[in-house]
Design a protein around this motif. Structure first.
Motif, PDB file in Angstrom:
ATOM      1  N   HIS A 123      -6.305  28.710   8.304  1.00 21.61           N
ATOM      2  CA  HIS A 123      -5.779  29.997   7.842  1.00 21.61           C
ATOM      3  C   HIS A 123      -6.455  31.102   8.647  1.00 21.61           C
ATOM      4  O   HIS A 123      -7.367  30.829   9.435  1.00 21.61           O
TER       5      HIS A 123
ATOM      6  N   THR B 235     -15.801  31.945   2.039  1.00 21.46           N
ATOM      7  CA  THR B 235     -15.798  33.413   2.105  1.00 21.46           C
ATOM      8  C   THR B 235     -14.906  34.013   1.017  1.00 21.46           C
ATOM      9  O   THR B 235     -14.727  35.222   0.978  1.00 21.46           O
ATOM     10  N   THR B 236     -14.332  33.162   0.185  1.00 18.84           N
ATOM     11  CA  THR B 236     -13.518  33.635  -0.939  1.00 18.84           C
ATOM     12  C   THR B 236     -14.061  33.000  -2.216  1.00 18.84           C
ATOM     13  O   THR B 236     -14.767  31.983  -2.150  1.00 18.84           O
TER      14      THR B 236
HETATM   15  S1  BO1 Z   1     -13.048  29.932   4.095  1.00 18.29           S
HETATM   16  O1  BO1 Z   1     -12.772  29.199   5.300  1.00 18.29           O
HETATM   17  O2  BO1 Z   1     -14.465  30.144   3.821  1.00 18.29           O
HETATM   18  N1  BO1 Z   1     -12.335  31.350   4.158  1.00 18.29           N
HETATM   19  C1  BO1 Z   1     -12.419  29.004   2.792  1.00 18.29           C
HETATM   20  C2  BO1 Z   1     -12.204  29.600   1.571  1.00 18.29           C
HETATM   21  C3  BO1 Z   1     -11.738  28.829   0.520  1.00 18.29           C
HETATM   22  C4  BO1 Z   1     -11.503  27.476   0.681  1.00 18.29           C
HETATM   23  C5  BO1 Z   1     -11.714  26.890   1.923  1.00 18.29           C
HETATM   24  C6  BO1 Z   1     -12.168  27.659   2.981  1.00 18.29           C
HETATM   25  N2  BO1 Z   1     -11.090  26.759  -0.404  1.00 18.29           N
HETATM   26  C7  BO1 Z   1     -11.221  25.335  -0.475  1.00 18.29           C
HETATM   27  C8  BO1 Z   1     -10.988  24.869  -1.917  1.00 18.29           C
HETATM   28  C9  BO1 Z   1     -11.050  23.359  -1.963  1.00 18.29           C
HETATM   29  C10 BO1 Z   1     -10.093  22.752  -0.966  1.00 18.29           C
HETATM   30  C11 BO1 Z   1     -10.409  23.312   0.429  1.00 18.29           C
HETATM   31  C12 BO1 Z   1      -9.483  22.765   1.515  1.00 18.29           C
HETATM   32  O3  BO1 Z   1     -10.301  24.728   0.399  1.00 18.29           O
HETATM   33  O4  BO1 Z   1     -11.998  25.429  -2.738  1.00 18.29           O
HETATM   34  O5  BO1 Z   1     -10.703  22.923  -3.264  1.00 18.29           O
HETATM   35  O6  BO1 Z   1     -10.208  21.343  -0.934  1.00 18.29           O
HETATM   36  O7  BO1 Z   1      -8.163  23.204   1.354  1.00 18.29           O
END
Ligand code: BO1
Ligand code: ZN
Length: 223
Positions: A88, A174-175
Motif C-alpha cells: 500500500h 504506522t497505523t
Molecule cells: S504499515 O506498513 O506500518 N503502514 C502497516 C499498517 C497496518 C498493517 C500492516 C502494515 N496491518 C496489518 C494487520 C494484520 C495483517 C497485516 C497484513 O496488516 O494488523 O492483521 O495481517 O495485511
C-alpha cells in the motif's frame, strides 16, 4: 471497529486514547515512522526476495490504496521466510531519510508463519511517470470500501530497484493498533512517480496519510 483518521479528533495525536486496543500508539517506545540518519550505516546483508505472478486485488480502504497479493512472494532474512500479504502507499512518505520527506512511499507487508511482520519500504521521488504504477493507478477504486481485481497484476519485481541497500530497524505498524516488533527495511534507492500520479493518489484518498515522525528512543539503525 473504532474509527481513526489522519487529522482532527481521531487523528494521530488521539489514536492512543480512542480505545484500549490502540494504547501502544501513545505509550510505545519503538514506534514508526522514524527519521533515518543515514550516517548510521546502511545494511549490506543479503535480502532474498522471490516473486510469483498471481492474482491481485486493488482496494480503497479509506486510509490508503492497498494491493492484496496471492501467495508465493517471499522475503528471507536471518533464516526466516516471510510471505508478502499486501502492499500500500502513503503520501507524503512516513519515514524520512536525513530529514528528507519523499512525496510517496510504498510499504510491502510481509508476515512469517508465526505472524511476525516485516515491512519493506520503497520511497518515490517526483520525476518520470512510473510505468509499473500506471496500470494500477487507472484501476484505483475511488469509493471507500471498494475492491477490484487488478489486471494485469503489478510486476512487483519491476517496481523495486535491481540493486539496493537498506536501512533496518525495529518499529511498529504506522497505523492503529501501532503494534511493535515489526522489522523495518527502508530501501536507500528511490523510484520515481510523476506529479500527476502523486496527486491522483492524494485526491482519491482525499487527504494526506502519513503518521508524524516518532522518537527513536535510543533505537539504532542496524548495520
Ligand atoms: S504499515 O506498513 O506500518 N503502514 C502497516 C499498517 C497496518 C498493517 C500492516 C502494515 N496491518 C496489518 C494487520 C494484520 C495483517 C497485516 C497484513 O496488516 O494488523 O492483521 O495481517 O495485511
Ligand atoms: Zn504503510
Amino acid at each position: 471497529h473504532t474509527h481513526w483518521s489522519y487529522d482532527g479528533d481521531e487523528g494521530p495525536d488521539h489514536w492512543g486514547k480512542l480505545t484500549q486496543d490502540f494504547s501502544l500508539c501513545s505509550t510505545g517506545k519503538n514506534q514508526s515512522p522514524v527519521n533515518i540518519q543515514s550516517a548510521l550505516k546502511t545494511h549490506h546483508g543479503k535480502l532474498n526476495l522471490t516473486f510469483q505472478p498471481g492474482k491481485q486485488q486493488i482496494a480503497n480502504n479509506g486510509h490508503s490504496i492497498q494491493i492484496n497479493v496471492s501467495e508465493g512472494n517471499t522475503l528471507t532474512l536471518d533464516n526466516t521466510t516471510y510471505t508478502l500479504q499486501q502492499f500500500h502507499f502513503h503520501s507524503p512518505s512516513e519515514n524520512e531519510i536525513d530529514g528528507k520527506r519523499f512525496p510517496l512511499e510504498a510499504h510491502f507487508v510481509y508476515q512469517d508463519n508465526g505472524g511476525a511482520l516485516a515491512v519493506l519500504a520503497l520511497m518515490f521521488n517526483q520525476g518520470a511517470a512510473n510505468t509499473q504504477l500506471a496500470q494500477a493507478w487507472k484501476q484505483m477504486p475511488t469509493d471507500v470500501g471498494k475492491t477490484a481485481a487488478l489486471f494485469p497484476p503489478m510486476d512487483i519485481k519491476a517496481l523495486l530497484p535491481k540493486k539496493f541497500n537498506y536501512f533496518r530497524f525495529s518499529g511498529s505498524l504506522t497505523t492503529p493498533p501501532c503494534s511493535e516488533g515489526v522489522i523495518w527495511m527502508v530501501l536507500n534507492k528511490p523510484a520515481t512517480a510523476s506529479a500527476q500520479q502523486i496527486s491522483q493518489f492524494t485526491s482519491v484518498i482525499h487527504h494526506t496519510n502519513n503518521r508524524p515522525i516518532q522518537p527513536l528512543n535510543g533505537r539504532i539503525i542496524i548495520d
